[in-house]
Design a protein around this motif. Structure first.
Motif, PDB file in Angstrom:
ATOM      1  N   ALA A  16      23.261  53.891  40.935  1.00 58.34           N
ATOM      2  CA  ALA A  16      22.801  54.534  42.171  1.00 58.34           C
ATOM      3  C   ALA A  16      21.678  53.736  42.833  1.00 58.34           C
ATOM      4  CB  ALA A  16      22.331  55.954  41.873  1.00 58.34           C
ATOM      5  N   GLU A  17      20.795  53.158  42.011  1.00 59.31           N
ATOM      6  CA  GLU A  17      19.674  52.381  42.546  1.00 59.31           C
ATOM      7  C   GLU A  17      20.122  51.043  43.121  1.00 59.31           C
ATOM      8  OE1 GLU A  17      17.113  51.887  39.213  1.00 59.31           O
ATOM      9  OE2 GLU A  17      16.821  54.047  38.943  1.00 59.31           O
ATOM     10  N   SER A  18      21.136  50.430  42.520  1.00 60.18           N
ATOM     11  CA  SER A  18      21.525  49.060  42.876  1.00 60.18           C
ATOM     12  C   SER A  18      23.035  48.950  43.025  1.00 60.18           C
ATOM     13  CB  SER A  18      21.030  48.078  41.801  1.00 60.18           C
ATOM     14  OG  SER A  18      19.641  48.194  41.606  1.00 60.18           O
ATOM     15  N   PRO A  19      23.596  49.520  44.103  1.00 63.58           N
ATOM     16  CA  PRO A  19      25.058  49.539  44.233  1.00 63.58           C
ATOM     17  C   PRO A  19      25.700  48.163  44.357  1.00 63.58           C
ATOM     18  CG  PRO A  19      23.984  50.363  46.222  1.00 63.58           C
ATOM     19  CD  PRO A  19      22.931  50.253  45.187  1.00 63.58           C
ATOM     20  N   ALA A  20      24.926  47.150  44.699  1.00 61.83           N
ATOM     21  CA  ALA A  20      25.493  45.796  44.805  1.00 61.83           C
ATOM     22  C   ALA A  20      25.335  44.997  43.514  1.00 61.83           C
ATOM     23  CB  ALA A  20      24.834  45.045  45.953  1.00 61.83           C
ATOM     24  N   MET A  21      24.692  45.559  42.499  1.00 62.44           N
ATOM     25  CA  MET A  21      24.476  44.835  41.249  1.00 62.44           C
ATOM     26  C   MET A  21      25.811  44.639  40.530  1.00 62.44           C
ATOM     27  SD  MET A  21      22.062  45.908  37.975  1.00 62.44           S
ATOM     28  CE  MET A  21      20.502  45.634  38.810  1.00 62.44           C
ATOM     29  N   THR A  56      38.026  50.777  39.612  1.00 65.01           N
ATOM     30  CA  THR A  56      37.134  50.659  38.465  1.00 65.01           C
ATOM     31  C   THR A  56      35.716  50.263  38.828  1.00 65.01           C
ATOM     32  OG1 THR A  56      36.804  49.519  36.344  1.00 65.01           O
ATOM     33  CG2 THR A  56      37.941  48.283  38.068  1.00 65.01           C
ATOM     34  N   ASN A  57      34.755  50.884  38.171  1.00 67.01           N
ATOM     35  CA  ASN A  57      33.348  50.501  38.285  1.00 67.01           C
ATOM     36  C   ASN A  57      33.095  49.289  37.398  1.00 67.01           C
ATOM     37  OD1 ASN A  57      32.599  52.423  40.119  1.00 67.01           O
ATOM     38  ND2 ASN A  57      31.452  53.695  38.697  1.00 67.01           N
ATOM     39  N   CYS A  58      33.620  48.160  37.817  1.00 61.17           N
ATOM     40  CA  CYS A  58      33.594  46.953  36.982  1.00 61.17           C
ATOM     41  C   CYS A  58      33.679  45.741  37.892  1.00 61.17           C
ATOM     42  CB  CYS A  58      34.769  46.999  36.007  1.00 61.17           C
ATOM     43  SG  CYS A  58      34.712  45.792  34.687  1.00 61.17           S
ATOM     44  N   ASP A  59      33.380  44.562  37.342  1.00 60.79           N
ATOM     45  CA  ASP A  59      33.517  43.309  38.086  1.00 60.79           C
ATOM     46  C   ASP A  59      34.917  42.736  37.912  1.00 60.79           C
ATOM     47  OD1 ASP A  59      30.817  43.519  38.651  1.00 60.79           O
ATOM     48  OD2 ASP A  59      30.226  42.199  37.011  1.00 60.79           O
ATOM     49  N   ARG A  60      35.271  41.806  38.784  1.00 57.45           N
ATOM     50  CA  ARG A  60      36.602  41.197  38.716  1.00 57.45           C
ATOM     51  C   ARG A  60      36.804  40.426  37.411  1.00 57.45           C
ATOM     52  NH1 ARG A  60      35.360  38.547  44.305  1.00 57.45           N
ATOM     53  NH2 ARG A  60      35.417  40.367  45.684  1.00 57.45           N
ATOM     54  N   ASP A  61      35.776  39.687  36.969  1.00 56.33           N
ATOM     55  CA  ASP A  61      35.967  38.888  35.764  1.00 56.33           C
ATOM     56  C   ASP A  61      36.104  39.767  34.530  1.00 56.33           C
ATOM     57  OD1 ASP A  61      33.264  39.667  35.898  1.00 56.33           O
ATOM     58  OD2 ASP A  61      32.576  37.905  34.796  1.00 56.33           O
ATOM     59  N   LEU A  62      35.345  40.852  34.466  1.00 56.93           N
ATOM     60  CA  LEU A  62      35.427  41.735  33.306  1.00 56.93           C
ATOM     61  C   LEU A  62      36.752  42.487  33.263  1.00 56.93           C
ATOM     62  CD1 LEU A  62      31.807  43.187  33.122  1.00 56.93           C
ATOM     63  CD2 LEU A  62      32.839  41.453  31.658  1.00 56.93           C
ATOM     64  N   ILE A  63      37.202  42.992  34.397  1.00 55.00           N
ATOM     65  CA  ILE A  63      38.456  43.756  34.382  1.00 55.00           C
ATOM     66  C   ILE A  63      39.640  42.824  34.121  1.00 55.00           C
ATOM     67  CG2 ILE A  63      39.058  43.664  36.852  1.00 55.00           C
ATOM     68  CD1 ILE A  63      39.322  46.710  34.486  1.00 55.00           C
ATOM     69  N   THR A  81      37.739  46.798  42.442  1.00 56.66           N
ATOM     70  CA  THR A  81      36.549  46.792  41.600  1.00 56.66           C
ATOM     71  C   THR A  81      35.322  47.171  42.417  1.00 56.66           C
ATOM     72  OG1 THR A  81      35.941  44.501  42.051  1.00 56.66           O
ATOM     73  CG2 THR A  81      37.563  44.884  40.291  1.00 56.66           C
ATOM     74  N   SER A  82      34.222  47.409  41.715  1.00 61.31           N
ATOM     75  CA  SER A  82      32.949  47.633  42.407  1.00 61.31           C
ATOM     76  C   SER A  82      32.524  46.386  43.172  1.00 61.31           C
ATOM     77  CB  SER A  82      31.869  48.027  41.406  1.00 61.31           C
ATOM     78  OG  SER A  82      32.155  49.287  40.861  1.00 61.31           O
ATOM     79  N   GLU A  83      32.862  45.229  42.637  1.00 65.09           N
ATOM     80  CA  GLU A  83      32.568  43.980  43.336  1.00 65.09           C
ATOM     81  C   GLU A  83      33.293  43.934  44.678  1.00 65.09           C
ATOM     82  OE1 GLU A  83      32.635  39.186  42.288  1.00 65.09           O
ATOM     83  OE2 GLU A  83      33.448  40.649  40.869  1.00 65.09           O
ATOM     84  N   ALA A 136      30.079  48.928  45.956  1.00 64.39           N
ATOM     85  CA  ALA A 136      29.459  50.200  45.573  1.00 64.39           C
ATOM     86  C   ALA A 136      30.050  50.644  44.252  1.00 64.39           C
ATOM     87  CB  ALA A 136      29.705  51.259  46.642  1.00 64.39           C
ATOM     88  N   TYR A 137      29.429  51.644  43.666  1.00 67.41           N
ATOM     89  CA  TYR A 137      29.920  52.268  42.440  1.00 67.41           C
ATOM     90  C   TYR A 137      30.324  53.699  42.742  1.00 67.41           C
ATOM     91  CZ  TYR A 137      28.213  48.338  39.691  1.00 67.41           C
ATOM     92  OH  TYR A 137      28.039  47.085  39.164  1.00 67.41           O
TER      93      TYR A 137
END
Length: 221
Positions: free
Chosen positions: A47-52, A112-119, A135-137, A141-142
Motif C-alpha cells: 500500500a505504501e509503495s505500489p510501484a515497488m 498476480t501481485n508479482c514481478d514478471r521475472d518471478l512469475i 503482473t504488478s509490474e 499497482a498491487y
C-alpha cells in the motif's frame, strides 16, 4: 471467449508454506511466528509503495517482521523469499482442476501481485499453460487495486469472465466492486468481513469447473 482469471500465490501455489519455510532457512524454528507477522507487513508495504518490485516487497516485509519479532537478519538474509519463490509448491489438485476448465473451453489467465521475472519461474512449475498473465509490474499497482483487472479487461476484452482467488482482501473485494462473477477459495476457513459479497465458496479447487460455471450463470451452489 470465456476466461477464468486466477490469483497465483495462495490460490495455486502454497504461499504460506513458501514464506514459512523461507523464514525458517534464516531463522530456524521461527518460520511460523514470522509468517503471521510477515502477512501484516506485506500488505502495508504494498500500500505504501505500489510501484515497488515484488522482490523488494518480499525483502522489506521480511525485514519488518524480523524487527518486530526481534529476529536478527544477516546482511543478505532478506533476499531469501525472492530467491526461493520459484520453488514454492503448487497445490496438488491444481493440475486436474485447471485441465478440466481448459477441456470445457475456458481460457486461463493469472492476475498476480508479482514481478514478471518471478512469475516466469513459477509458471514453469504450474502443470497447465496460461494464455495471459498480468503482473504488478505491468499494472503499476498491487491488488486490492483494480489495476490488474482493468488492464486484463482492456487487453483481452473477455466476453465471459470469472475470477478465482484465495484472498478475500486482495481479490474478492475488487472483483465484487467490478461486478465480476467470482469464486472464493477459502483454504484457511477465514471469516469474511462481508459474506454478502461472496458467490461461490469452497475450501480448495476440487470441483472448480462446476463452481466457475455456477458463478458465471449466477446459480447458487
Amino acid at each position: 471467449m470465456r476466461w477464468v482469471t486466477f490469483d497465483c500465490f495462495g490460490t495455486l501455489v502454497d504461499w504460506r508454506h513458501g514464506i514459512l519455510t523461507g523464514a525458517d532457512l534464516i531463522a530456524p524454528g521461527q518460520g511460523a511466528r514470522l509468517l503471521e507477522t510477515y502477512i501484516r507487513h506485506e500488505a502495508d508495504v504494498q500500500a505504501e509503495s505500489p510501484a515497488m518490485r515484488y522482490r523488494d516487497v518480499l525483502a522489506e516485509a521480511l525485514r519488518r517482521a524480523c524487527a518486530e519479532e526481534k529476529v536478527e537478519l544477516g546482511a543478505d538474509d532478506a533476499s531469501v523469499l525472492g530467491t526461493t519463490l520459484p520453488y514454492w509448491p503448487v497445490f496438488p489438485e491444481v493440475g486436474a482442476e485447471l485441465s478440466a476448465l481448459r477441456a470445457a473451453g475456458w481460457r486461463l489467465a493469472l492476475l498476480t501481485n508479482c514481478d514478471r521475472d518471478l512469475i516466469a519461474g513459477t509458471r514453469r512449475r504450474l502443470p497447465v499453460p496460461f494464455e495471459a498473465v498480468v503482473t504488478s509490474e505491468d499494472a503499476g499497482a498491487y491488488k486490492p487495486s483494480e489495476a490488474h483487472f482493468e488492464l486484463f479487461g482492456s487487453s483481452y476484452e473477455p466476453e465471459v469472465w470469472v475470477h478465482v482467488a484465495q484472498s478475500y482482501f486482495h481479490d474478492m473485494v475488487p472483483a465484487h466492486r467490478l461486478g465480476l462473477p467470482r469464486v472464493w477459495i477459502n483454504r484457511h476457513d477465514a471469516e469474511p468481513a462481508d459474506a454478502t459479497i461472496l458467490q461461490q465458496v469452497q475450501p480448495d479447487l476440487h470441483g472448480l469447473l462446476e463452481a466457475v460455471e455456477a458463478a458465471q450463470s449466477g446459480r447458487a451452489r
